[in-house]
Design a protein around this motif. Structure first.
Motif, PDB file in Angstrom:
ATOM      1  N   ILE A  12       8.513  -0.838   5.930  1.00 10.68           N
ATOM      2  CA  ILE A  12       8.178   0.477   5.371  1.00 10.68           C
ATOM      3  C   ILE A  12       9.311   0.859   4.423  1.00 10.68           C
ATOM      4  N   ILE A  13       8.954   1.192   3.195  1.00  7.48           N
ATOM      5  CA  ILE A  13       9.968   1.535   2.188  1.00  7.48           C
ATOM      6  C   ILE A  13       9.852   3.009   1.842  1.00  7.48           C
TER       7      ILE A  13
ATOM      8  N   THR B 176       6.300   4.718   1.061  1.00  7.12           N
ATOM      9  CA  THR B 176       6.099   6.139   1.330  1.00  7.12           C
ATOM     10  C   THR B 176       6.918   6.977   0.350  1.00  7.12           C
ATOM     11  N   ALA B 177       6.455   8.193   0.134  1.00  7.66           N
ATOM     12  CA  ALA B 177       7.229   9.164  -0.652  1.00  7.66           C
ATOM     13  C   ALA B 177       6.741  10.550  -0.240  1.00  7.66           C
TER      14      ALA B 177
ATOM     15  N   SER C 298       0.854  -1.191   0.000  1.00  8.59           N
ATOM     16  CA  SER C 298       0.000   0.000   0.000  1.00  8.59           C
ATOM     17  C   SER C 298       0.886   1.235   0.000  1.00  8.59           C
ATOM     18  N   GLY C 299       0.275   2.340  -0.346  1.00  2.53           N
ATOM     19  CA  GLY C 299       1.010   3.607  -0.383  1.00  2.53           C
ATOM     20  C   GLY C 299       0.140   4.624  -1.088  1.00  2.53           C
TER      21      GLY C 299
ATOM     22  N   GLY D  59      15.553   8.315  -0.046  1.00  2.00           N
ATOM     23  CA  GLY D  59      15.147   6.918   0.146  1.00  2.00           C
ATOM     24  C   GLY D  59      16.271   5.972  -0.225  1.00  2.00           C
ATOM     25  N   GLN D  60      15.997   4.675  -0.015  1.00  2.00           N
ATOM     26  CA  GLN D  60      17.018   3.683  -0.369  1.00  2.00           C
ATOM     27  C   GLN D  60      17.059   3.515  -1.882  1.00  2.00           C
ATOM     28  N   SER D  61      18.123   2.893  -2.367  1.00  2.60           N
ATOM     29  CA  SER D  61      18.208   2.595  -3.797  1.00  2.60           C
ATOM     30  C   SER D  61      17.222   1.473  -4.110  1.00  2.60           C
TER      31      SER D  61
END
Ligand code: ATP
Length: 186
Positions: free
Chosen positions: A161-162, A126-127, A9-10, A168-170
């Protein structure tokens, strides 16, 4: 019966399709991608005589009908909160990993918990707003202030959670974190 089900989700333009497409390319025939929005879009395309593939892909066409689809699907969910989850899963192929790319509500998660209990892993993408805007997000009344977009804002029970926004991460790190969740299967 899948051995693990990844529920993604996001918020809009956080990158759900982007990340799940990459994951699918890595897992290939070990996985099946499920979209809860597919039965909604199929119905809508049939009734309105629209192109289903265009509706399923990222772009302006989808945005044109988003509000109508939200309102119609809301009425359907009110009668039966699992109707679209059930329909999407009934048409899914039996693979070790199911990737559900568009979880939007607590009742979606509830339905999967009730039907697939402990094989579920909950992933939140997330962004930040600036990044989402750069990807085409524009606040729209009736779309961004309603349950389909906000219901999971206060949900806390995530397995992962990304951050798919600024700092953010690669992509490699993101995919690797997801693979860790399913390493017992693949
Ligand atoms: N990490 C990233 N790097 C580069 N581009 C990205 C990244 N994440 C997403 N994008 C791009 O941003 C756009 C929106 O992403 P995507 O369609 O995956 O979002 P979504 O969460 O599925 O949105 P929606 O809820 O509107 O369907 C796409 O064009 C996608 O290619």
């Amino acid at each position: 019966m899948p051995q693990v089900i990844l529920l993604f989700s996001g918020k809009r333009k956080s990158g759900k399709d982007f990340l799940t497409d990459h994951l699918q390319k890595m897992l290939l025939d070990k996985c099946e991608v499920i979209k809860i929005s597919k039965p909604i879009k199929s119905h809508w395309a049939k009734v309105k005589g629209l192109n289903l593939d265009e509706l399923l892909s990222d772009g302006k066409y989808k945005e044109q009908y988003r509000l109508d689809m939200i309102q119609w699907s809301e009425e359907m969910r009110f009668k039966d909160y699992g109707c679209f989850c059930r329909s999407a899963c009934q048409n899914a192929v039996d693979k070790p990993v199911w990737i559900v790319s568009d979880i939007r509500r607590k009742t979606d998660i509830q339905w999967f918990k009730e039907n697939y209990s402990d094989v579920i892993r909950n992933i939140r993408i997330t962004a930040d707003d600036d990044t989402r805007k750069a990807r085409g997000y524009n606040f729209q009344l009736g779309v961004d202030d309603v349950a389909s977009e906000c219901d999971l804002d206060d949900y806390n029970d995530w397995d992962l959670i990304i951050n798919n926004g600024k700092n953010g991460q690669s992509l490699e790190e993101q995919i690797s974190a997801i693979l860790t969740l399913i390493q017992h299967v693949v």
